[in-house]
Design a protein around this motif. Structure first.
Motif, PDB file in Angstrom:
ATOM      1  N   ARG A 140      52.315 -36.427 -14.010  1.00  0.00           N
ATOM      2  CA  ARG A 140      51.239 -36.531 -13.258  1.00  0.00           C
ATOM      3  C   ARG A 140      51.445 -36.183 -11.748  1.00  0.00           C
ATOM      4  NH1 ARG A 140      48.013 -41.922 -14.992  1.00  0.00           N
ATOM      5  NH2 ARG A 140      47.243 -41.041 -16.790  1.00  0.00           N
ATOM      6  N   ARG A 141      52.744 -36.662 -11.139  1.00  0.00           N
ATOM      7  CA  ARG A 141      52.997 -36.367  -9.920  1.00  0.00           C
ATOM      8  C   ARG A 141      53.292 -34.732  -9.680  1.00  0.00           C
ATOM      9  NH1 ARG A 141      58.451 -35.586  -7.676  1.00  0.00           N
ATOM     10  NH2 ARG A 141      59.045 -35.954  -9.918  1.00  0.00           N
ATOM     11  N   ASP A 142      53.829 -34.065 -10.763  1.00  0.00           N
ATOM     12  CA  ASP A 142      54.048 -32.636 -10.518  1.00  0.00           C
ATOM     13  C   ASP A 142      52.549 -32.105 -10.674  1.00  0.00           C
ATOM     14  OD1 ASP A 142      56.667 -33.034 -10.538  1.00  0.00           O
ATOM     15  OD2 ASP A 142      57.027 -32.553 -12.936  1.00  0.00           O
ATOM     16  N   GLN A 143      51.868 -32.580 -11.594  1.00  0.00           N
ATOM     17  CA  GLN A 143      50.482 -32.019 -11.301  1.00  0.00           C
ATOM     18  C   GLN A 143      49.653 -32.179 -10.201  1.00  0.00           C
ATOM     19  OE1 GLN A 143      48.681 -34.118 -14.602  1.00  0.00           O
ATOM     20  NE2 GLN A 143      49.136 -32.422 -16.308  1.00  0.00           N
ATOM     21  N   ARG A 144      49.657 -33.134  -9.593  1.00  0.00           N
ATOM     22  CA  ARG A 144      49.151 -33.523  -8.203  1.00  0.00           C
ATOM     23  C   ARG A 144      49.790 -32.470  -7.121  1.00  0.00           C
ATOM     24  NH1 ARG A 144      50.315 -38.884  -7.681  1.00  0.00           N
ATOM     25  NH2 ARG A 144      49.707 -39.802  -9.796  1.00  0.00           N
ATOM     26  N   GLU A 145      51.179 -32.291  -7.351  1.00  0.00           N
ATOM     27  CA  GLU A 145      51.720 -31.401  -6.324  1.00  0.00           C
ATOM     28  C   GLU A 145      51.274 -30.051  -6.744  1.00  0.00           C
ATOM     29  OE1 GLU A 145      55.948 -31.652  -6.318  1.00  0.00           O
ATOM     30  OE2 GLU A 145      56.155 -33.749  -5.733  1.00  0.00           O
ATOM     31  N   ARG A 146      51.064 -29.652  -7.957  1.00  0.00           N
ATOM     32  CA  ARG A 146      50.699 -28.211  -8.009  1.00  0.00           C
ATOM     33  C   ARG A 146      49.193 -28.227  -7.575  1.00  0.00           C
ATOM     34  NH1 ARG A 146      53.629 -28.892 -12.985  1.00  0.00           N
ATOM     35  NH2 ARG A 146      51.640 -29.364 -14.088  1.00  0.00           N
ATOM     36  N   ILE A 147      48.509 -29.053  -7.896  1.00  0.00           N
ATOM     37  CA  ILE A 147      47.084 -29.176  -7.198  1.00  0.00           C
ATOM     38  C   ILE A 147      46.909 -28.872  -6.048  1.00  0.00           C
ATOM     39  CG2 ILE A 147      44.723 -30.354  -7.083  1.00  0.00           C
ATOM     40  CD1 ILE A 147      45.366 -30.997 -10.143  1.00  0.00           C
ATOM     41  N   ASN A 148      47.746 -29.788  -4.935  1.00  0.00           N
ATOM     42  CA  ASN A 148      47.828 -29.869  -3.764  1.00  0.00           C
ATOM     43  C   ASN A 148      48.354 -28.514  -3.120  1.00  0.00           C
ATOM     44  OD1 ASN A 148      46.843 -32.353  -3.467  1.00  0.00           O
ATOM     45  ND2 ASN A 148      48.940 -33.287  -3.374  1.00  0.00           N
ATOM     46  N   ASN A 149      49.359 -27.770  -3.944  1.00  0.00           N
ATOM     47  CA  ASN A 149      49.734 -26.534  -3.361  1.00  0.00           C
ATOM     48  C   ASN A 149      48.830 -25.305  -3.476  1.00  0.00           C
ATOM     49  OD1 ASN A 149      52.315 -27.534  -2.698  1.00  0.00           O
ATOM     50  ND2 ASN A 149      53.350 -27.015  -4.588  1.00  0.00           N
TER      51      ASN A 149
END
Length: 158
Positions: A140-149
């Motif tokens: 989930r953290r990785d997904q949020r980072e990708r979305i933010n990026n």
């Protein structure tokens, strides 16, 4: 187990529990109960006796972890004196001894309800659940980072 991990993560991050996170904790607890019940193949009779005892055991473990976190937070680890270091070390060792005593006591009590094989499966189920939860949180953290990026790239394109 998920509930414990989630609580620890929330405590570490200093996040206050909201209605939404309480709901998430309840879902995590339900998933933990389902996994443990399935892995141990608890009969209805065993489950009726097992869960109150297991909750009691989990609460005692949680109290010990909290006591150690409180002890760690009571000293400034950057400017810790030798005496404070010794105090913290001794507190950690004392809590480990108390944890071992709790483990022994509850292993004895739990084996009156479940078999020793089930008790060993419980340890593995707890570890597996913890690992699964941490992996899910990391995803989930990785997904949020990708979305933010992606959002940042979009914002920079305008």
């Amino acid at each position: 187990m998920k509930k414990i991990i989630m609580v620890l993560l929330l405590v570490f991050s200093g996040t206050l529990l909201t209605a939404q996170s309480k709901e998430a904790l309840e879902k995590i607890e339900s998933a933990r109960i389902a996994l443990i019940t399935e892995r141990l193949e608890l009969t209805p009779e065993q489950a009726e006796k097992f869960w109150p005892l297991y909750r009691e055991y989990s609460e005692k473990r949680k109290e010990l972890r909290q006591e150690f976190m409180d002890a760690r937070q009571s000293v400034d680890r950057k400017d810790m004196t030798e005496e404070e270091s010794k105090m913290l070390l001794n507190k950690g060792l004392e809590l480990k001894e108390r944890q071992l005593n709790i483990d022994r006591t509850y292993a004895e009590r739990l084996t009156r309800v479940i078999s020793t094989q089930q008790l060993l499966q419980l340890r593995k189920a707890e570890d597996d659940f913890r690992r699964m939860l941490l992996e899910r949180l990391e995803r989930r953290r990785d997904q949020r980072e990708r979305i933010n990026n992606r959002q940042e790239r979009k914002d920079n394109d305008y």
